[in-house]
Design a protein around this motif. Structure first.
Motif, PDB file in Angstrom:
ATOM      1  N   PHE A 188       0.865  -1.240  -0.205  1.00  0.00           N
ATOM      2  CA  PHE A 188       0.039   0.050   0.098  1.00  0.00           C
ATOM      3  C   PHE A 188       0.826   1.392   0.068  1.00  0.00           C
ATOM      4  N   GLU A 189       0.483   2.267  -0.717  1.00  0.00           N
ATOM      5  CA  GLU A 189       0.961   3.475  -0.734  1.00  0.00           C
ATOM      6  C   GLU A 189       1.092   4.237   0.776  1.00  0.00           C
ATOM      7  N   ASP A 190      -0.067   3.950   1.540  1.00  0.00           N
ATOM      8  CA  ASP A 190       0.018   4.583   2.619  1.00  0.00           C
ATOM      9  C   ASP A 190      -0.440   3.728   3.770  1.00  0.00           C
ATOM     10  N   PRO A 191       0.604   2.739   4.346  1.00  0.00           N
ATOM     11  CA  PRO A 191      -0.094   1.509   5.027  1.00  0.00           C
ATOM     12  C   PRO A 191      -0.729   2.114   6.287  1.00  0.00           C
ATOM     13  N   GLU A 192      -0.446   3.269   7.093  1.00  0.00           N
ATOM     14  CA  GLU A 192      -1.374   3.746   8.119  1.00  0.00           C
ATOM     15  C   GLU A 192      -2.734   3.996   7.571  1.00  0.00           C
ATOM     16  N   ARG A 193      -3.100   4.471   6.671  1.00  0.00           N
ATOM     17  CA  ARG A 193      -4.085   4.728   6.170  1.00  0.00           C
ATOM     18  C   ARG A 193      -5.085   3.620   5.619  1.00  0.00           C
ATOM     19  N   SER A 194      -4.329   2.724   5.136  1.00  0.00           N
ATOM     20  CA  SER A 194      -5.055   1.298   4.781  1.00  0.00           C
ATOM     21  C   SER A 194      -5.433   0.393   6.163  1.00  0.00           C
ATOM     22  N   ALA A 195      -4.550   0.457   6.910  1.00  0.00           N
ATOM     23  CA  ALA A 195      -4.958  -0.237   8.353  1.00  0.00           C
ATOM     24  C   ALA A 195      -6.306   0.639   8.847  1.00  0.00           C
ATOM     25  N   TYR A 246      -7.837  -2.790   6.686  1.00  0.00           N
ATOM     26  CA  TYR A 246      -6.901  -3.826   6.230  1.00  0.00           C
ATOM     27  C   TYR A 246      -5.875  -3.854   7.231  1.00  0.00           C
ATOM     28  N   ILE A 247      -5.655  -5.215   7.708  1.00  0.00           N
ATOM     29  CA  ILE A 247      -4.794  -5.191   8.690  1.00  0.00           C
ATOM     30  C   ILE A 247      -3.322  -5.639   8.109  1.00  0.00           C
ATOM     31  N   ILE A 248      -2.303  -4.819   8.466  1.00  0.00           N
ATOM     32  CA  ILE A 248      -1.126  -4.911   7.972  1.00  0.00           C
ATOM     33  C   ILE A 248      -0.189  -5.639   9.159  1.00  0.00           C
ATOM     34  N   LEU A 249       0.319  -6.762   9.017  1.00  0.00           N
ATOM     35  CA  LEU A 249       1.106  -7.647   9.974  1.00  0.00           C
ATOM     36  C   LEU A 249       2.397  -7.064   9.908  1.00  0.00           C
TER      37      LEU A 249
END
Length: 143
Positions: A129-136, A140-143
């Motif tokens: 993802f371009e912006d993992p914080e926004r995706s989380a 969406y759970i980013i491990l």
């Protein structure tokens, strides 16, 4: 919500501000109406649920129309949830996709709903993802 909910599969005449409101109220996060419009225009299958002239649900999918499809953004107004509309929309989407493999994005807590259609958690999926914080924040759970 009336019992006369209809499903349509064409993006003509969609009020994208109304669709973005459904997306936010569902709640699946926030999408700008123009961004939502472009994602639906570039999708292989779209689905809209209508209670009379009021849009109450949206969904979209990408597909190679042969082997794999991915369902995104199945959502509806909170007052329409738990009344069978999601089931109708999923059945219509799966039927129209017609591929043996289908993956979907789900917000946490909705897994039992999708399990009814044969979906199982994936152990090997990965994402960039371009912006993992926004995706989380969007579920969406980013491990």
């Amino acid at each position: 919500m009336s019992k006369d909910i209809t499903l349509t599969f064409d993006i003509e005449g969609i009020d994208w501000k109304e669709a973005a409101s459904i997306f936010e109220r569902a709640p699946l996060g926030t999408r700008e109406p123009d961004v939502l419009r472009r994602t639906f225009e570039n999708s292989d299958l779209t689905c809209f649920a209508w209670d009379g002239e009021t849009m109450v649900g949206i969904a979209r999918a990408l597909s190679d129309r042969t082997v794999h499809s991915v369902i995104y953004d199945l959502c509806m107004l909170p007052e329409c949830q738990g009344k069978g509309l999601g089931t109708r929309m999923m059945k219509a989407m799966l039927e129209r996709l017609g591929t043996p493999g289908v993956v979907l994005w789900s917000v946490p807590g909705k897994e039992p709903f999708y399990a009814r259609f044969g979906f199982k958690p994936m152990l090997t999926a990965m994402a960039r993802f371009e912006d993992p914080e926004r995706s989380a924040a969007g579920g969406y759970i980013i491990l």
